[in-house]
Design an enzyme around this catalytic site. Sequence first.
Site, PDB file in Angstrom:
ATOM      1  N   SER A 191       0.719  -1.270   0.108  1.00 54.38           N
ATOM      2  CA  SER A 191       0.061   0.133   0.068  1.00 54.38           C
ATOM      3  C   SER A 191       0.868   1.210   0.219  1.00 54.38           C
ATOM      4  O   SER A 191       1.637   1.348  -0.776  1.00 54.38           O
ATOM      5  CB  SER A 191      -0.998  -0.015   1.268  1.00 54.38           C
ATOM      6  OG  SER A 191      -2.005   1.025   1.165  1.00 54.38           O
ATOM      7  N   GLU A 308      -8.762  -5.287  -4.894  1.00 57.46           N
ATOM      8  CA  GLU A 308      -8.426  -4.407  -3.886  1.00 57.46           C
ATOM      9  C   GLU A 308      -9.470  -3.711  -3.236  1.00 57.46           C
ATOM     10  O   GLU A 308      -9.264  -3.205  -1.979  1.00 57.46           O
ATOM     11  CB  GLU A 308      -7.331  -3.375  -4.654  1.00 57.46           C
ATOM     12  CG  GLU A 308      -6.275  -3.922  -5.191  1.00 57.46           C
ATOM     13  CD  GLU A 308      -4.909  -3.876  -4.187  1.00 57.46           C
ATOM     14  OE1 GLU A 308      -5.225  -3.604  -3.288  1.00 57.46           O
ATOM     15  OE2 GLU A 308      -3.917  -4.554  -4.604  1.00 57.46           O
ATOM     16  N   HIS A 424      -7.492  -5.589  -0.379  1.00 59.04           N
ATOM     17  CA  HIS A 424      -6.393  -4.656  -0.324  1.00 59.04           C
ATOM     18  C   HIS A 424      -5.838  -5.138   1.153  1.00 59.04           C
ATOM     19  O   HIS A 424      -6.651  -5.253   2.277  1.00 59.04           O
ATOM     20  CB  HIS A 424      -6.689  -3.391  -0.090  1.00 59.04           C
ATOM     21  CG  HIS A 424      -5.622  -2.125   0.064  1.00 59.04           C
ATOM     22  ND1 HIS A 424      -4.507  -2.198  -0.787  1.00 59.04           N
ATOM     23  CD2 HIS A 424      -5.137  -1.613   0.998  1.00 59.04           C
ATOM     24  CE1 HIS A 424      -3.549  -1.333  -0.335  1.00 59.04           C
ATOM     25  NE2 HIS A 424      -4.037  -0.952   0.692  1.00 59.04           N
TER      26      HIS A 424
END
Length: 515
Positions: A191, A308, A424
């Site tokens: 991330s 995600e 995610h």
Amino acid sequence: MEKVIVQIEEGALKGTTRTDINGRTIYSFLGIPYAKPPVGELRFKAPQPPEKWIGVRNATANGNGCYSRNMLNMITGSEDCLFLNVFTPELPAENTNSLKPVMLWIHGGGYTSGSSDIKVYGPDFLLTEDIVLVTINYRLGVLGFLSLDDQELSVPGNAGCKDIIMALKWVQRNITSFGGDPNNVTVFGESAGGAVVHLLMLSPMAEGLFHKGIAQSGSALNVWSLGKSNSAKQLAEILQCPHTDDKDILNFLQSLPDHSVNLVRPVGPIIEKASGKEPAFLTENPLELILKGKYHKVPLIMGYTSNEGIFFETPEKRKKRSKVVDLERYVPHFYELAKGSEGSKEIANSIQTFYFGDDVPDVEDRERFSIINTDTYFLRGIYTSVRSHSITSKQPIYLYRFSVDARLNLIKKFANISLKGAGHADDLGYLFKTLMTPNLPEDSVEMITVRRFVKLWTNFAKTGDPNPIEGVTWNPVTMRELNFLDIGPELVSDVNPDNDRMTFWNNVEMKMIPS
């Protein structure tokens, strides 16, 4: 647990031992300061080298994470947070020439939360392979990314990224004491941590400090990867600062307790204004740097999870969501189209047609909005990054999609989300052992994935090539072929992942290029 002593440049450290999932001994050193505490007059400024200490420093407990608000909306951490952890399977004997590859982990959290806490990023999976693992804290939020225009004040921005540079310098000085090879360092992160890995490739400050990169679910070209310059002005208004001059604003902000200044967003890495006063972390637009070839050309793995956008379906995110469908919010800001303009509406209509067809968009259509969020906030930027690097770098670039949907998918498990695919941060549970990790049978899909995932990442750290792997070859991307590896219940090598969606966005991009 055995107590062990290691001598580094700054002084002696007392660590301890634990075992990996194979039962092998790991040497663990926690809470090592890699820079001077960034407090008082050092708040918001570039990190300074760590001070030496006398005697033996206890390195058996986590160091402070940066002051922030976590996913449970709890305030944790401290302004004094520049600590790192080191885990090694073997301490070096005297005069040894056998040094192990080093992997330095950069945590995510949107530049506003997270830490290297061993309860979240345990080494027990990765240390089954012969590597040395370093996990770091860095300054977050305003403490890490405040910027001022006045160059004389030495707050140009990117202090959090410069913390990571300082940690990499610490590795160069000290990692041989833990059996690590300073000439074989891989930076990897997820991330915001993945975006920072990519930014390190573009930063003149990082030259020679690392040799490979793995960017998971983040790139310098994602729409959220950069913040705005002179963020101090915005913060001053929020905090009702009576001053407008940069120097007075800085004095005001440095006088406040840390909890007053670090719970405000947006902030993040910025393109610094040219200055001869101190080195800049990022000096030009990331895409321009890539296309000009002005970056550190090292072997790179870059990729994403299959869905995600599940991250945006957590209860906290859904609670804040507007009930009104606004597809213009998915028009990339770098197109510089005013909301409500003809161009912005045209792109929004194209998005509606492509993702919804003849259906009326509904915010409760969680599956389709999850895919739009996947593409807008993650996949499109990662896709463009990989394509662009393939034009200007002769080093191998490997693209992957992580699609395992099982018990170690952290976000889905934490938020109890039923959407299909890997969300995610769902990949993190297969690299790091956490407090939530259950006992895993060796023949379970979870343990099989852990073994595969760890092998791919550590193979790459050792040689710059994730191969060999069982029954399949992971080919690097070329200018003509977007090769990728799907990391699912089985490993599948293929080309052009999610091609229809990326073709749509390529066509949108082409319309924005002046004829």
